[in-house]
Design an enzyme around this catalytic site. Structure first.
Site, PDB file in Angstrom:
ATOM      1  N   TYR A 251     -58.521 -27.798  45.894  1.00  0.00           N
ATOM      2  CA  TYR A 251     -59.576 -27.207  45.080  1.00  0.00           C
ATOM      3  C   TYR A 251     -59.639 -27.935  43.747  1.00  0.00           C
ATOM      4  O   TYR A 251     -58.595 -28.162  43.118  1.00  0.00           O
ATOM      5  CB  TYR A 251     -59.286 -25.719  44.848  1.00  0.00           C
TER       6      TYR A 251
ATOM      7  N   ASP B 298     -55.341 -34.266  40.055  1.00  0.00           N
ATOM      8  CA  ASP B 298     -55.792 -32.999  39.474  1.00  0.00           C
ATOM      9  C   ASP B 298     -54.554 -32.149  39.222  1.00  0.00           C
ATOM     10  O   ASP B 298     -54.012 -31.521  40.120  1.00  0.00           O
ATOM     11  CB  ASP B 298     -56.767 -32.314  40.436  1.00  0.00           C
TER      12      ASP B 298
ATOM     13  N   LYS C  12     -55.536 -24.693  32.687  1.00  0.00           N
ATOM     14  CA  LYS C  12     -54.559 -23.598  32.794  1.00  0.00           C
ATOM     15  C   LYS C  12     -53.520 -23.618  31.662  1.00  0.00           C
ATOM     16  O   LYS C  12     -53.863 -23.250  30.552  1.00  0.00           O
ATOM     17  CB  LYS C  12     -53.968 -23.593  34.201  1.00  0.00           C
TER      18      LYS C  12
HETATM   19  C1  LIG Z   1     -57.776 -23.783  38.820  1.00  0.00           C
HETATM   20  C2  LIG Z   1     -57.998 -25.157  39.256  1.00  0.00           C
HETATM   21  C3  LIG Z   1     -59.154 -25.862  38.911  1.00  0.00           C
HETATM   22  C4  LIG Z   1     -60.319 -25.215  38.209  1.00  0.00           C
HETATM   23  O1  LIG Z   1     -60.008 -24.825  36.911  1.00  0.00           O
HETATM   24  P1  LIG Z   1     -60.947 -23.712  36.201  1.00  0.00           P
HETATM   25  O2  LIG Z   1     -60.375 -23.623  34.820  1.00  0.00           O
HETATM   26  O3  LIG Z   1     -60.796 -22.482  37.016  1.00  0.00           O
HETATM   27  O4  LIG Z   1     -62.332 -24.233  36.214  1.00  0.00           O
HETATM   28  C5  LIG Z   1     -59.240 -27.197  39.258  1.00  0.00           C
HETATM   29  N1  LIG Z   1     -58.246 -27.803  39.924  1.00  0.00           N
HETATM   30  C6  LIG Z   1     -57.122 -27.160  40.275  1.00  0.00           C
HETATM   31  C7  LIG Z   1     -56.037 -27.907  40.978  1.00  0.00           C
HETATM   32  C8  LIG Z   1     -56.966 -25.810  39.972  1.00  0.00           C
HETATM   33  O5  LIG Z   1     -55.862 -25.169  40.376  1.00  0.00           O
END
Ligand SMILES: *Cc1c(COP(=O)(O)O)cnc(C)c1O
Length: 428
Positions: free
Chosen positions: A144, A239, A267
């Site tokens: 994701y 990511d 995060k």
């Molecule tokens: C949570 C998450 C996102 C998205 O971040 P948001 O602040 O919710 O837009 C993107 N990549 C990874 C790996 C994530 O866990």
């Protein structure tokens, strides 16, 4: 457990908010039941509107690695508030946090702050495209990267060269530039690269996956991707929105020793405020406006309150390496305990874990990609989740999430979690 007030609020919320929540995973749809409305959180605990207290392993989906309402973050925010909530102009704090990130994260030489992980990944892909002059990118099934159009592409029919949109509203035109491979499958990546020679701008992945449950990269996978990218002039994007500042001060790339070209963050970086960032090699980041031609902007980017929270968090993490030993030990105790319960009860389920991330999968198969994860018995997970909740342990309401541990967990909390876990597993 009395949840009257949460139930009432949920009914009311559904009238004015789609599905009653501002982000879908909060809705408990995957586990049955209604979401709890939270009124406050402290250390390892959250408290709902009915006054129930839970030990929780979501930690705001990752950010609260020091536990909820950590005093250093709270004090920094209060202090910043006194000076005004937004200026729309550069601040000294932005320089300080940028330098700190550059020092902490191996791949980052320059960094741009944004407001969410979604913005970070969208921007990273744009820069990779601008830098390489190519348009396609490879993502992995079950990874994701936020809700940007080009990332909402599912596995589907094993399409080798073309993705299918995962959500209404994503156009086929967008989806055709997103190529899909199964996680941990280097051969498939090589095939895609061969079939799309000189068309691929980037490979993006979660270096340790957390959005199909916790799935680890197999030995050689990240190294193999690095090599393919080097040989083919492809930008490698990690990511690390979830893993950054969690698995090590410098994220998964530090822990696993593979350095990407661009890293996306979120995060933890905001200490609980809405913050994301993307950074990487100088020559790539210098493509970003106003230095370079790739446009990317944000009215509230680098917001002083958000930066104060993030800076307090990152300072604490960079100055206290013991945090990571503690997280590691907490993970070992908890996961080891669950493992021995499974063995004692003769249950075949699978646990994947690394540091302060873990998932208990209700399948007897190894889980090394999204297809494996989908063999899980999600109804069984729902029963397990609700049984844990009734015992005061609040897990992420989906089989396909990693759980997150924090430094606020003491032995007494771990004992409670393990006791509840045994009761819940016995009842299945
Ligand atoms: C949570 C998450 C996102 C998205 O971040 P948001 O602040 O919710 O837009 C993107 N990549 C990874 C790996 C994530 O866990």
């Amino acid at each position: 457990m009395n949840t009257e007030r949460s139930e009432h609020l949920f009914e009311q919320a559904k009238k004015s908010i789609p599905g009653g929540v501002n982000s879908p995973v909060r809705a408990f749809k995957a586990v049955g039941g209604n979401p709890l409305f939270i009124s406050r959180a402290e250390g390892p605990y959250v408290f709902d509107e009915d006054g129930n207290r839970f030990i929780e392993l979501i930690n705001s989906w990752g950010p609260m690695v020091l536990g909820h309402n950590h005093p250093e973050v709270r004090e920094a925010v209060i202090k910043a508030m006194e000076k005004g909530t937004s200026f729309g102009a550069p601040t000294a704090m932005e320089v300080e946090i940028a330098e700190l990130i550059v020092n902490m994260v191996p791949s980052v030489e320059k960094v741009r702050m944004v407001n969410s992980g979604t913005e970070a990944t969208m921007s990273a892909i744009r820069v990779a495209r601008g830098y390489t002059g190519k348009e396609k990118f490879i993502k992995f099934e079950g990874n994701y990267h936020g809700h940007g159009d080009s990332f909402l592409i599912a596995a589907g029919s094993g399409a080798v060269t073309m993705g299918n949109p995962d959500s209404p509203g994503v156009t086929r035109g967008t989806a055709k530039d997103t190529l899909l491979a199964p996680y941990n499958d280097l051969d498939k990546v090589r095939l895609l690269v061969e079939a799309n020679r000189d068309e691929i701008a980037a490979i993006i992945l979660e270096p340790v996956a957390g959005n199909m449950g916790c799935v680890l990269p197999e030995p050689g996978f990240l190294e193999g991707l690095r090599k393919i990218c080097d040989n083919e002039g492809i930008v490698l994007i990690f990511d690390e929105v979830m893993t950054g500042f969690r698995l090590a001060p410098g994220g998964a790339q530090e822990l696993l020793g593979v350095t990407p070209d661009i890293t996306t963050m979120g995060k933890i970086i905001g200490g609980g405020m809405p913050v994301g960032a993307y950074g990487g090699r100088k020559e790539i980041m210098e493509y970003v406006s106003p230095q370079g031609p790739v446009y990317q902007a944000g009215t509230l980017s680098g917001n002083p309150i958000a930066m104060a929270a993030g800076l307090a968090m990152l300072k604490h993490l960079s100055q206290n390496p013991a945090v990571y030993t503690r997280l590691e030990n907490t993970g070992k105790t908890l996961v080891g305990g669950i493992q021995s319960t499974l063995e004692r009860l003769g249950l075949p389920y699978t646990i994947n874990a690394l540091g302060s991330m873990y998932s208990l999968f209700f399948t007897d198969q190894k889980v090394r990609n999204f297809q494996d994860a989908q063999t899980c018995d999600t109804a069984l997970f729902g029963q397990y989740f609700n049984s844990m909740l009734k015992q005061g342990i609040y897990l992420a309401p989906s089989q396909y999430e990693s759980l997150f541990l924090s430094t606020a967990l003491e032995q007494e909390h771990l004992d409670k979690i393990l006791d509840a876990n045994e009761v819940a597993l016995k009842k299945l």
